[in-house]
Structures are given as structure tokens and as C-alpha cells.
Design a protein around this motif. Structure first.
Motif, PDB file in Angstrom:
ATOM      1  N   VAL A  38      45.030  38.247  28.700  1.00  0.00           N
ATOM      2  CA  VAL A  38      43.969  38.655  27.769  1.00  0.00           C
ATOM      3  C   VAL A  38      43.130  39.770  28.383  1.00  0.00           C
ATOM      4  O   VAL A  38      42.798  40.764  27.721  1.00  0.00           O
ATOM      5  N   ALA A  39      42.776  39.612  29.658  1.00  0.00           N
ATOM      6  CA  ALA A  39      41.980  40.644  30.326  1.00  0.00           C
ATOM      7  C   ALA A  39      42.732  41.973  30.391  1.00  0.00           C
ATOM      8  O   ALA A  39      42.150  43.036  30.159  1.00  0.00           O
ATOM      9  N   LEU A  89      42.622  43.597  26.948  1.00  0.00           N
ATOM     10  CA  LEU A  89      41.304  44.162  26.653  1.00  0.00           C
ATOM     11  C   LEU A  89      41.106  45.485  27.388  1.00  0.00           C
ATOM     12  O   LEU A  89      40.691  46.490  26.785  1.00  0.00           O
ATOM     13  N   TRP A  90      41.401  45.503  28.669  1.00  0.00           N
ATOM     14  CA  TRP A  90      41.238  46.730  29.432  1.00  0.00           C
ATOM     15  C   TRP A  90      42.246  47.787  28.997  1.00  0.00           C
ATOM     16  O   TRP A  90      41.940  48.989  29.013  1.00  0.00           O
ATOM     17  N   GLY A  91      43.442  47.366  28.598  1.00  0.00           N
ATOM     18  CA  GLY A  91      44.438  48.324  28.141  1.00  0.00           C
ATOM     19  C   GLY A  91      43.968  49.120  26.939  1.00  0.00           C
ATOM     20  O   GLY A  91      44.143  50.345  26.883  1.00  0.00           O
ATOM     21  N   PHE A  92      43.345  48.440  25.989  1.00  0.00           N
ATOM     22  CA  PHE A  92      42.837  49.150  24.811  1.00  0.00           C
ATOM     23  C   PHE A  92      41.618  50.008  25.162  1.00  0.00           C
ATOM     24  O   PHE A  92      41.379  51.033  24.527  1.00  0.00           O
ATOM     25  N   LEU A  93      40.854  49.583  26.184  1.00  0.00           N
ATOM     26  CA  LEU A  93      39.744  50.426  26.623  1.00  0.00           C
ATOM     27  C   LEU A  93      40.239  51.675  27.347  1.00  0.00           C
ATOM     28  O   LEU A  93      39.522  52.669  27.422  1.00  0.00           O
ATOM     29  N   TRP A 147      37.914  43.223  38.570  1.00  0.00           N
ATOM     30  CA  TRP A 147      37.028  42.634  37.552  1.00  0.00           C
ATOM     31  C   TRP A 147      37.271  41.141  37.393  1.00  0.00           C
ATOM     32  O   TRP A 147      36.329  40.365  37.219  1.00  0.00           O
ATOM     33  N   GLY A 148      38.528  40.734  37.468  1.00  0.00           N
ATOM     34  CA  GLY A 148      38.835  39.326  37.241  1.00  0.00           C
ATOM     35  C   GLY A 148      38.743  38.458  38.472  1.00  0.00           C
ATOM     36  O   GLY A 148      38.487  37.255  38.357  1.00  0.00           O
ATOM     37  N   GLY A 149      38.936  39.020  39.673  1.00  0.00           N
ATOM     38  CA  GLY A 149      39.003  38.189  40.868  1.00  0.00           C
ATOM     39  C   GLY A 149      37.758  38.156  41.720  1.00  0.00           C
ATOM     40  O   GLY A 149      37.627  37.284  42.584  1.00  0.00           O
ATOM     41  N   THR A 150      36.820  39.075  41.503  1.00  0.00           N
ATOM     42  CA  THR A 150      35.618  39.117  42.339  1.00  0.00           C
ATOM     43  C   THR A 150      34.797  37.846  42.205  1.00  0.00           C
ATOM     44  O   THR A 150      34.259  37.328  43.193  1.00  0.00           O
ATOM     45  N   ASN A 210      51.372  40.189  35.790  1.00  0.00           N
ATOM     46  CA  ASN A 210      50.743  40.169  34.471  1.00  0.00           C
ATOM     47  C   ASN A 210      50.233  41.536  34.032  1.00  0.00           C
ATOM     48  O   ASN A 210      50.493  41.980  32.909  1.00  0.00           O
ATOM     49  N   GLU A 211      49.475  42.205  34.924  1.00  0.00           N
ATOM     50  CA  GLU A 211      48.804  43.441  34.511  1.00  0.00           C
ATOM     51  C   GLU A 211      49.792  44.547  34.123  1.00  0.00           C
ATOM     52  O   GLU A 211      49.688  45.099  33.017  1.00  0.00           O
ATOM     53  N   PRO A 212      50.755  44.916  34.988  1.00  0.00           N
ATOM     54  CA  PRO A 212      51.670  45.988  34.577  1.00  0.00           C
ATOM     55  C   PRO A 212      52.566  45.596  33.413  1.00  0.00           C
ATOM     56  O   PRO A 212      52.910  46.450  32.575  1.00  0.00           O
TER      57      PRO A 212
END
Length: 308
Positions: free
Chosen positions: A131-132, A135-139, A177-180, A241-243
Motif C-alpha cells: 500500500v505504501a 501511494l508513493w508511486g502515484f505521488l 518512510w516506512g521503517g524509521t 515489494n517496492e520495486p
């Protein structure tokens, strides 16, 4: 009487094993057996005779180290590992640096709204990674991103974050953003465990808040920093997940961008289960080797400091 006492003694001694049995069964079924099956698959291959039609035309035979040799000489796997290495060099220091900074700020006596701030920093970690990334992909997309709209109105340059070198920054931003928040909570918990008498003694000696942070707090939470660094290394090596989520949004992310993406493509896209199993075993072994080496080096350094 003796038999009753003996049965009670056996019952007391066997109680811990009874409590451990469910966890041991789950570990065996969902962890040990899959690993063993993957290792077994990695030493086998499918032999095709003739046109590959009819019964018995395709047979699974012993392959020895052939799959491992192919994996270790595969340029795509090597390039994926180098990309993940570059990604990790950005993510790990930035994420842990921010986590330590936020933890020290929240541990300060002058902090306000500490519960709300802790929740706000930790909240991104509670959002699923897919999901994260969406969201960032569209941003990041110029056509739909509000940031690109503002930059366009201001007449400022609009970099493409999903192409070339900036792609590393875009992916790293999602992970940071997700792990900090998670790492911040681990470090902050360790800071809260430091006795207040230590701070009071430092203040009596004339130490400033910055000196207390640098010379007392950071050294005393070093084990937590080692732990978070250890978790971050494992998460970096398991990047998937991210790529994978951003791939439909850009042509810069290939199906082999990371080692795990290549394993997934070979196993489920090309049907090479045995080669993918060998690659997965190599990745697991590399993760174990790096983690063990880092923990050993950290323990050795702690022993040297304790000996001083």
C-alpha cells in the motif's frame, strides 16, 4: 507414594516441552520443511527427452551443483545484487540516523506532545508495504502527483523520480518512510531503560544536553543500534515489494531488478523452479553470512570495550 511422586516429577519436567510443542510444530511445518524442500529442489533439474511430449518425456533427475554454478555465473543476479547494495547504502544509514535522532528528541525533557509524536512517527510502519509503495508511486507520477503540479505552477524543474539514478532515491524514500518508526521505537525503549541517576550525575558534573546525548545516551543504546542495523540488513537483502509494486508505473524497473524479483520471475514466470530454488538458497546463505559476520564483529568490539 513413590510412583505418584515420580509421575508428578515427570509431569513437571515435561511441562516446558509441552508448551514448546505447538511452536516447534509450526516452525517445522512452515519454516524448516520449506527450507529443506527448497534445498532438495536446488540439486535437481528436469530432463526432457525428444519433443517433451507423452508420459515419461520429462523426468526430474539429480543435477548436483549445476544450478548453483548457473546462478553464481548469472549476470542478471549479480546486477540485481549490486542494485540492492546501492539501495542499502542509501536506506540503512539514513533510516537509522533519523531513528536515532527522533529517539533522542523524544527522550528530551523539553519535548511536547510526546505520545502524539511517537504515534505519528511510528504510524507509517503500520501501513502494509504494498500500500505504501502504491501511494508513493502515484505521488512520483508526473501526471497525477500534486507535487509536480505545484512545481509546474512555480516554474521549477520536475525531475522524473522513476527513471535512472533518481529511482534509487524514490525506492529508498519508501523504505525510510516506512521503517524509521519501528527502529525509533526500539532505540527509544532502550533510552527509557537508562536509570535517571546517570543523567543526574552527568548534570552535576556540568554536562550539557548535547554532551549527555553523545557521551551517555548513544553509547548506552549501542546494543539497540546493533539490533536495528541487523534487522535493516536483512530487510535490504529481502527487497521485493517496492520495486515489484512500482514496476507497472515505469519501464526502469525490470523483472530482475532485485535478486528476489529474479527468483520470482524464474520460478513462476519461466517455470524454472530448480534454478530459482538454487538462487533462493544462495540469497539465504548470503544473508546468514552477512548477519553472522556483523553480529560477531559487534560482539568482539563490545568485549574489547568492556576489557578496557
Amino acid at each position: 507414594m513413590k510412583s505418584t511422586a515420580r509421575r508428578q516429577s515427570y509431569g513437571v519436567k515435561g511441562a516446558p516441552y509441552a508448551f514448546l510443542l505447538p511452536a516447534a510444530l509450526l516452525f517445522t511445518l512452515f519454516f524448516a520443511l520449506p527450507i529443506g524442500y527448497a534445498i532438495w529442489l536446488s540439486f535437481r533439474e528436469v530432463k526432457v527427452s525428444g519433443l517433451g511430449l507423452g508420459s515419461g518425456a520429462r523426468k526430474e533427475v539429480w543435477a548436483g551443483l549445476e544450478n548453483y554454478t548457473d546462478a553464481l555465473t548469472d549476470s542478471e543476479l549479480l546486477h540485481g545484487a549490486l542494485r540492492v547494495l546501492g539501495y542499502g547504502c542509501i536506506v540503512v544509514p539514513v533510516m537509522l540516523g533519523l531513528a536515532l535522532l527522533f529517539a533522542l528528541m523524544l527522550d528530551s525533557e523539553k519535548v511536547r506532545l510526546a505520545p502524539f509524536t511517537r504515534l505519528a512517527i511510528f504510524l507509517p510502519y503500520a501501513i502494509p508495504g504494498v500500500v505504501a509503495a502504491l501511494l508513493w508511486g502515484f505521488l512520483y507520477l508526473p501526471d497525477v502527483s500534486p507535487f509536480y503540479f505545484v512545481l509546474d505552477k512555480l516554474g521549477m524543474p520536475q525531475p522524473d523520480l522513476l527513471d535512472g539514478g533518481p529511482l534509487y532515491l524514490a525506492l529508498s524514500n519508501i523504505a525510510v518512510w516506512g521503517g524509521t518508526g519501528f527502529n525509533m521505537i526500539v532505540i527509544y525503549t532502550s533510552l527509557q531503560a537508562i536509570p535517571a541517576e546517570v543523567y543526574e550525575a552527568a548534570k552535576l558534573d556540568g554536562a550539557t544536553p548535547s554532551q549527555i546525548a553523545l557521551r551517555i545516551k548513544i553509547p548506552m543504546v549501542a546494543p539497540s543500534l546493533v539490533l536495528t542495523f541487523f534487522f535493516s540488513i536483512i530487510a535490504t537483502l529481502q527487497m521485493f515489494n517496492e520495486p515489484t509494486t512500482l514496476k507497472p508505473l515505469t519501464n526502469s524497473v525490470s523483472t530482475t531488478w532485485s535478486p528476489l524479483m529474479k527468483v520470482y520471475r524464474d520460478a513462476f514466470g519461466e517455470g524454472d523452479i530448480h534454478g530459482a530454488a538454487a538462487q533462493a538458497v544462495i540469497i539465504a546463505f548470503a544473508t546468514l553470512l552477512l548477519s553472522f559476520g556483523f553480529l560477531r564483529a559487534a560482539n568482539r568490539r563490545q568485549k574489547q570495550e568492556a576489557a578496557r
